[in-house]
Design an enzyme around this catalytic site. Structure first.
Site, PDB file in Angstrom:
ATOM      1  N   ASN A  92       8.871   5.619   4.720  1.00  0.00           N
ATOM      2  CA  ASN A  92       8.481   6.260   5.720  1.00  0.00           C
ATOM      3  C   ASN A  92       8.962   7.978   4.835  1.00  0.00           C
ATOM      4  O   ASN A  92       9.718   8.066   3.810  1.00  0.00           O
ATOM      5  CB  ASN A  92       8.168   6.862   6.995  1.00  0.00           C
ATOM      6  N   ARG A 100       0.898  -1.182  -0.219  1.00  0.00           N
ATOM      7  CA  ARG A 100       0.268  -0.109   0.144  1.00  0.00           C
ATOM      8  C   ARG A 100       1.092   1.356  -0.193  1.00  0.00           C
ATOM      9  O   ARG A 100       1.905   1.333   0.058  1.00  0.00           O
ATOM     10  CB  ARG A 100      -1.337  -0.067   1.133  1.00  0.00           C
ATOM     11  N   ASN A 148       2.789   4.744   1.742  1.00  0.00           N
ATOM     12  CA  ASN A 148       2.380   4.580   3.211  1.00  0.00           C
ATOM     13  C   ASN A 148       2.177   6.319   3.093  1.00  0.00           C
ATOM     14  O   ASN A 148       1.458   6.899   4.724  1.00  0.00           O
ATOM     15  CB  ASN A 148       2.881   4.168   3.293  1.00  0.00           C
ATOM     16  N   ASP A 208       9.754   6.978  12.090  1.00  0.00           N
ATOM     17  CA  ASP A 208       8.146   7.914  10.978  1.00  0.00           C
ATOM     18  C   ASP A 208       8.494   8.422  10.615  1.00  0.00           C
ATOM     19  O   ASP A 208       9.015   8.147   9.841  1.00  0.00           O
ATOM     20  CB  ASP A 208       6.492   6.855  12.168  1.00  0.00           C
TER      21      ASP A 208
END
Length: 292
Positions: free
Chosen positions: A149, A102, A104, A198
């Site tokens: 990320n 997917r 992100n 992240d």
């Protein structure tokens, strides 16, 4: 330099909030919940809140240049999102051969190019890549890694920062004249015992903010990689920080609760909420994606 203490400003208790974005044109914060497949909008001045369902898991939305629409990153690729009617229209699918991946996280550079990453949705296999989407199409720029990320782009548009979350590494690469990347170099390594890096974002001084999943904080790093500030949260997993507000000095932070069991949720009742805190150095407005 001392940031204010983070305050919960929207109690969602969501499994995985992500992608906070300050939109100067409407003075509102936009963000998503990946796992509940939702887009959210908050007007801090009035307190007005709105939400829209997404047809698939959604990692980000970013504005389109000169329009009231957004580019959204869904599991099935890039889509054009129109909040006026809640519609999602396909734009491009970079990985039709990887249905368990997917999209992100993403950013837009000063030239209006969209930089985004993909990842294995079960967070194990090294099937994630970084891409550039511009007027000529979608271009692979790096990978593979399990969880991408970022990216984030320096204020002058010359450096791309990208994150290997499981590896604990934040890399920097020069953006070349043709939109390709030079060799990646290690910018910061974060020991997994301190949390996993992240989503990153950049302020007007070129410092990088990054939320730490399992780290209970957000960190600010200087362009030379020095850690210059740490903001501690009352929850364990911060997914991304975006700077906004009228003076661009309000930090908005998304958090997650999906990793917590019943005992953990009792210990962290604010997990999965939207937070804000004040900072000394303002952010920069996010450019719009320049569609072909």
């Amino acid at each position: 330099m001392t940031a204010s203490e983070p305050q919960s400003i929207w109690a969602l208790n969501a499994p995985l909030l992500e992608g906070p974005l300050w939109h100067p044109a409407n003075q509102a914060l936009w963000f998503v919940c990946i796992k509940t497949q939702a887009v959210y909008r908050l007007d801090p001045a009035t307190g007005a809140r709105a939400s829209w369902p997404a047809p698939q898991e959604i990692g980000f939305i970013v504005p389109v240049e000169g329009a009231k629409t957004f580019v959204a990153g869904l599991q099935g690729g890039l889509h054009l999102f129109d909040p006026a009617d809640g519609s999602f229209t396909p734009l491009a699918d970079p990985e039709p051969h990887l249905p368990t991946n997917r999209l992100n996280d993403a950013t837009v550079d000063p030239q209006g190019r969209l930089w985004f990453g993909t990842m294995d949705n079960v967070e194990q296999s090294a099937t994630g890549h970084f891409y550039r989407y511009d007027g000529s199409g979608t271009h692979l720029v790096s990978g593979p890694i399990p969880i991408t990320n970022g990216p984030a782009v320096s204020p002058d548009g010359r450096i791309l920062y990208h994150v290997d979350t499981l590896g604990g590494d934040i890399f920097a690469a020069d953006i070349l004249a043709d939109g390709s990347l030079g060799p990646s170099r290690l910018f910061v390594h974060i020991d997994p015992a301190e949390g996993y890096p992240d989503g990153p974002s950049i302020d007007s001084e070129g410092h990088l903010w990054v939320g730490l999943f399992f780290g209970g904080c957000a960190r600010r790093y200087a362009p030379d990689g020095r850690l210059v500030e740490t903001v501690t949260f009352p929850v364990s997993s911060i997914t991304k920080v975006a700077l906004g507000g009228p003076d661009m000095r309000t930090a908005f932070a998304t958090t997650a609760a999906k990793h917590l069991d019943a005992e953990g949720r009792a210990r962290e009742p604010l997990a999965g909420n939207l937070f804000s805190f004040r900072v000394d150095v303002p952010g920069l407005p996010t450019p719009g994606v320049r569609l072909a």
